[in-house]
Scaffold this motif. Structure first.
Motif, PDB file in Angstrom:
ATOM      1  N   PHE A  43      15.444  16.880  16.108  1.00  0.00           N
ATOM      2  CA  PHE A  43      14.050  17.117  15.717  1.00  0.00           C
ATOM      3  C   PHE A  43      13.850  16.507  14.332  1.00  0.00           C
ATOM      4  N   ALA A  44      13.002  15.484  14.248  1.00  0.00           N
ATOM      5  CA  ALA A  44      12.856  14.794  12.969  1.00  0.00           C
ATOM      6  C   ALA A  44      11.405  14.787  12.531  1.00  0.00           C
ATOM      7  N   GLY A  45      11.169  14.902  11.238  1.00  0.00           N
ATOM      8  CA  GLY A  45       9.799  14.763  10.741  1.00  0.00           C
ATOM      9  C   GLY A  45       9.514  15.597   9.508  1.00  0.00           C
ATOM     10  N   TYR A 123      23.769  25.460  19.251  1.00  0.00           N
ATOM     11  CA  TYR A 123      24.032  25.224  17.831  1.00  0.00           C
ATOM     12  C   TYR A 123      22.827  24.528  17.208  1.00  0.00           C
ATOM     13  N   ILE A 124      22.214  25.194  16.239  1.00  0.00           N
ATOM     14  CA  ILE A 124      21.087  24.576  15.523  1.00  0.00           C
ATOM     15  C   ILE A 124      21.625  24.094  14.181  1.00  0.00           C
ATOM     16  N   ILE A 125      21.656  22.797  13.992  1.00  0.00           N
ATOM     17  CA  ILE A 125      22.174  22.254  12.727  1.00  0.00           C
ATOM     18  C   ILE A 125      20.994  21.742  11.901  1.00  0.00           C
ATOM     19  N   ASP A 126      20.669  22.485  10.859  1.00  0.00           N
ATOM     20  CA  ASP A 126      19.515  22.156  10.028  1.00  0.00           C
ATOM     21  C   ASP A 126      19.917  21.186   8.925  1.00  0.00           C
ATOM     22  N   GLU A 127      18.968  20.393   8.444  1.00  0.00           N
ATOM     23  CA  GLU A 127      19.225  19.415   7.371  1.00  0.00           C
ATOM     24  C   GLU A 127      20.429  18.547   7.711  1.00  0.00           C
ATOM     25  N   VAL A 128      20.498  18.073   8.940  1.00  0.00           N
ATOM     26  CA  VAL A 128      21.709  17.406   9.415  1.00  0.00           C
ATOM     27  C   VAL A 128      21.989  16.105   8.648  1.00  0.00           C
ATOM     28  N   HIS A 129      20.965  15.541   8.004  1.00  0.00           N
ATOM     29  CA  HIS A 129      21.183  14.304   7.235  1.00  0.00           C
ATOM     30  C   HIS A 129      22.125  14.514   6.049  1.00  0.00           C
ATOM     31  N   MET A 130      22.406  15.787   5.704  1.00  0.00           N
ATOM     32  CA  MET A 130      23.277  16.068   4.569  1.00  0.00           C
ATOM     33  C   MET A 130      24.771  15.920   4.901  1.00  0.00           C
ATOM     34  N   LEU A 131      25.113  15.780   6.174  1.00  0.00           N
ATOM     35  CA  LEU A 131      26.534  15.634   6.531  1.00  0.00           C
ATOM     36  C   LEU A 131      27.123  14.374   5.902  1.00  0.00           C
ATOM     37  N   THR A 132      28.398  14.450   5.532  1.00  0.00           N
ATOM     38  CA  THR A 132      29.061  13.255   5.007  1.00  0.00           C
ATOM     39  C   THR A 132      29.367  12.323   6.175  1.00  0.00           C
ATOM     40  N   THR A 133      29.698  11.067   5.839  1.00  0.00           N
ATOM     41  CA  THR A 133      29.978  10.086   6.898  1.00  0.00           C
ATOM     42  C   THR A 133      31.117  10.565   7.793  1.00  0.00           C
ATOM     43  N   THR A 157      14.535  16.112   7.900  1.00  0.00           N
ATOM     44  CA  THR A 157      13.314  15.507   7.372  1.00  0.00           C
ATOM     45  C   THR A 157      13.577  14.033   7.036  1.00  0.00           C
ATOM     46  N   GLU A 158      14.851  13.612   7.109  1.00  0.00           N
ATOM     47  CA  GLU A 158      15.168  12.242   6.679  1.00  0.00           C
ATOM     48  C   GLU A 158      15.885  11.459   7.763  1.00  0.00           C
ATOM     49  N   LEU A 159      15.080  11.051   8.726  1.00  0.00           N
ATOM     50  CA  LEU A 159      15.599  10.362   9.906  1.00  0.00           C
ATOM     51  C   LEU A 159      16.422   9.120   9.534  1.00  0.00           C
ATOM     52  N   HIS A 160      15.979   8.403   8.478  1.00  0.00           N
ATOM     53  CA  HIS A 160      16.648   7.142   8.135  1.00  0.00           C
ATOM     54  C   HIS A 160      18.088   7.357   7.669  1.00  0.00           C
ATOM     55  N   LYS A 161      18.460   8.612   7.355  1.00  0.00           N
ATOM     56  CA  LYS A 161      19.830   8.855   6.917  1.00  0.00           C
ATOM     57  C   LYS A 161      20.772   9.217   8.067  1.00  0.00           C
ATOM     58  N   ILE A 162      20.249   9.239   9.285  1.00  0.00           N
ATOM     59  CA  ILE A 162      21.087   9.608  10.430  1.00  0.00           C
ATOM     60  C   ILE A 162      21.702   8.336  11.022  1.00  0.00           C
ATOM     61  N   GLN A 171      18.520  13.165  22.204  1.00  0.00           N
ATOM     62  CA  GLN A 171      17.124  12.958  22.550  1.00  0.00           C
ATOM     63  C   GLN A 171      16.306  13.276  21.305  1.00  0.00           C
ATOM     64  N   GLN A 172      15.483  12.308  20.894  1.00  0.00           N
ATOM     65  CA  GLN A 172      14.807  12.475  19.606  1.00  0.00           C
ATOM     66  C   GLN A 172      13.356  12.920  19.773  1.00  0.00           C
ATOM     67  N   PHE A 173      12.945  13.860  18.937  1.00  0.00           N
ATOM     68  CA  PHE A 173      11.556  14.320  18.933  1.00  0.00           C
ATOM     69  C   PHE A 173      10.969  14.143  17.544  1.00  0.00           C
ATOM     70  N   ASP A 174       9.760  13.588  17.497  1.00  0.00           N
ATOM     71  CA  ASP A 174       9.141  13.360  16.189  1.00  0.00           C
ATOM     72  C   ASP A 174       8.096  14.420  15.888  1.00  0.00           C
ATOM     73  N   PHE A 175       8.248  15.071  14.767  1.00  0.00           N
ATOM     74  CA  PHE A 175       7.290  16.089  14.329  1.00  0.00           C
ATOM     75  C   PHE A 175       6.301  15.453  13.376  1.00  0.00           C
ATOM     76  N   ARG A 176       5.045  15.436  13.819  1.00  0.00           N
ATOM     77  CA  ARG A 176       4.032  14.706  13.070  1.00  0.00           C
ATOM     78  C   ARG A 176       3.354  15.588  12.033  1.00  0.00           C
ATOM     79  N   GLN A 177       2.664  14.918  11.119  1.00  0.00           N
ATOM     80  CA  GLN A 177       1.755  15.639  10.221  1.00  0.00           C
ATOM     81  C   GLN A 177       0.753  16.383  11.079  1.00  0.00           C
ATOM     82  N   ILE A 178       0.439  17.601  10.716  1.00  0.00           N
ATOM     83  CA  ILE A 178      -0.506  18.371  11.522  1.00  0.00           C
ATOM     84  C   ILE A 178      -1.930  18.030  11.058  1.00  0.00           C
ATOM     85  N   PRO A 179      -2.832  17.647  11.998  1.00  0.00           N
ATOM     86  CA  PRO A 179      -4.186  17.252  11.592  1.00  0.00           C
ATOM     87  C   PRO A 179      -4.912  18.375  10.840  1.00  0.00           C
TER      88      PRO A 179
END
Ligand SMILES: Nc1ncnc2c1ncn2[C@@H]1O[C@H](COP(=O)(O)OP(=O)(O)OP(=O)(O)O)[C@@H](O)[C@H]1O
Ligand SMILES: [Mg+2]
Ligand SMILES: [Zn+2]
Length: 385
Positions: A43-45, A123-133, A157-162, A171-179
């Motif tokens: 879940f990214a966004g 398993y819900i892994i939050d802030e997953v971009h924080m994992l080391t390589t 929140t930081e898809l580019h770091k994955i 399977q990726q899901f994008d969470f958009r800005q809410i109108p």
């Protein structure tokens, strides 16, 4: 802290409760209904847009006593425990503080055991971009072939770091800005159910300040309530949040359109005099020009505008004097100077410099107008000659 209260109290508990993420909830519901549950989701966004909430809703949907179901009952022990965050078979891991390869090795050991009571081990892994390589690498094998009935839901929140290796296994899901209007509607429901006397303009201002994040909207909402009396009006909220008035934005824009340095400098002088935060004005003005382009170019603007404009007529009139290319050139200058502006020791001079550039630019004849003029000239010459 009070600001936590509304956001936590109003955490969505079902897919239908989730605002502005219809694509996500529909797809997850379909997966459950058609019994096609994947073993790894990402879940990214945007922050505060419903990622953790959706992960918990999905967990309930999978593990509800009456499930798997797209409408979890919210009453059975599984649903209750997931809501409270103490379900044995739903493990929430904060990758920000468990980011090492050892943490992931422990997780790999855990994953081998079956669910204790419920259908799935989740398993819900939050802030997953924080994992080391190396932690990411340790996770790969498990993500590729997890034991049956294990589901991973990762959030970031930081898809580019994955890493791509992880992305291709999820399977990726994008969470958009809410109108804006959906945030307003949610705030109205919350305000009414809390019996708050607050007008629509106030809610619009709060929603506008949220940047499309529901959590931010609710924190700002709490801040406004804490700072106001019993009856809350737009006027109060403007002063609490230091909102830039539409009239200021329109004045600055007409100053540029009319090429009136007097008007532009006069307005800036007033802004400084009244102690406005010029950085906030700059950001708001940039958004205003962006919204003006949207208003001129798009047929359906309901989900696109970042702000509502009260002074409809004068705004429309000013816009009438400008072509979309003019506005695009303005936006270009504003966006390009934003980093300069952010670092400037004196925001006032930087602000004035940008407006001088906008004024100068208005004097230049755009190339398309020059070509048009040239065409008319040639045609006239032909006719006459
Ligand atoms: N789509 C939404 N609909 C309704 N409420 C929402 C939504 N998104 C966020 N909220 C509100 O914001 C709070 C925080 O949401 P959540 O934890 O799901 O956000 P998140 O996307 O995981 O944020 P972060 O990236 O900061 O972890 C919720 O408790 C809820 O009050
Ligand atoms: Mg979260
Ligand atoms: Zn249930």
């Amino acid at each position: 802290m009070a600001s936590q209260v509304t956001a936590l109290k109003w955490r969505p508990q079902t897919f239908d409760d989730l605002v502005g993420q219809e694509v996500v909830s529909q797809t997850l519901k379909n997966a459950i209904k058609s019994d096609r549950v994947h073993h790894a989701y990402l879940f990214a966004g945007l922050r505060g847009s419903g990622k953790t909430s959706s992960a918990r809703i999905f967990a309930k949907a999978l593990n509800c006593e009456q499930g798997p179901t797209d409408t979890p009952c919210l009453k059975c022990p599984s649903c209750e425990e997931i809501k409270l965050g103490n379900a044995l078979d739903v493990v929430e891991i904060d990758a920000a503080s468990n980011n090492s390869v050892d943490n992931i090795r422990e997780l790999r050991e855990l994953v081998r055991y079956n669910a204790a009571r419920d259908r799935y081990k989740i398993y819900i892994i939050d802030e997953v971009h924080m994992l080391t390589t190396s932690a990411f690498n340790a996770l790969l094998k498990t993500l590729e072939e997890p034991p049956p009935n294990v589901v991973f839901i990762m959030a970031t929140t930081e898809l580019h770091k994955i890493p791509a290796t992880i992305l291709s296994r999820c399977q990726q899901f994008d969470f958009r800005q809410i109108p804006l209007f959906k945030i307003e509607a949610r705030l109205r429901v919350i305000a009414d159910s809390s019996k708050l006397d607050i007008d629509d303009e106030s809610l619009t201002l709060v929603a506008q300040a949220s940047g499309g994040s529901m959590r931010d909207a609710l924190s700002i909402f709490d801040q406004v309530i804490a700072a106001s009396g019993e009856k809350i009006t737009g006027l109060d909220v403007r002063s609490i949040l230091g909102v830039v008035e539409d009239a200021i934005l329109i004045d600055l824009l007409t100053g540029v359109v009319k090429q009136s340095a007097d008007q532009v400098f006069g307005r800036i002088n007033e802004l400084v005099h009244y102690g406005h935060d010029l950085k906030q004005v700059y950001e708001t003005f940039t958004g205003f020009i962006r919204d003006s382009i949207v208003l001129k170019s798009c047929a359906d603007t309901s989900e696109l505008l970042e702000r509502r404009y009260g002074h409809g007529d004068s705004h429309q009139e000013t816009l009438g004097d400008m072509g979309t290319p003019d506005l695009i050139r303005m936006l270009d200058v504003l966006v390009k100077h934003e980093p300069v502006f952010r670092q400037a020791a004196s925001p006032r001079y930087a602000f004035e410099l940008v407006f001088l550039k906008l004024l100068e630019q208005r004097k230049l004849v755009p190339i398309e107008r020059m070509l048009d003029d040239l065409k008319t000239f040639v045609e006239n010459e032909k006719k006459n000659g």
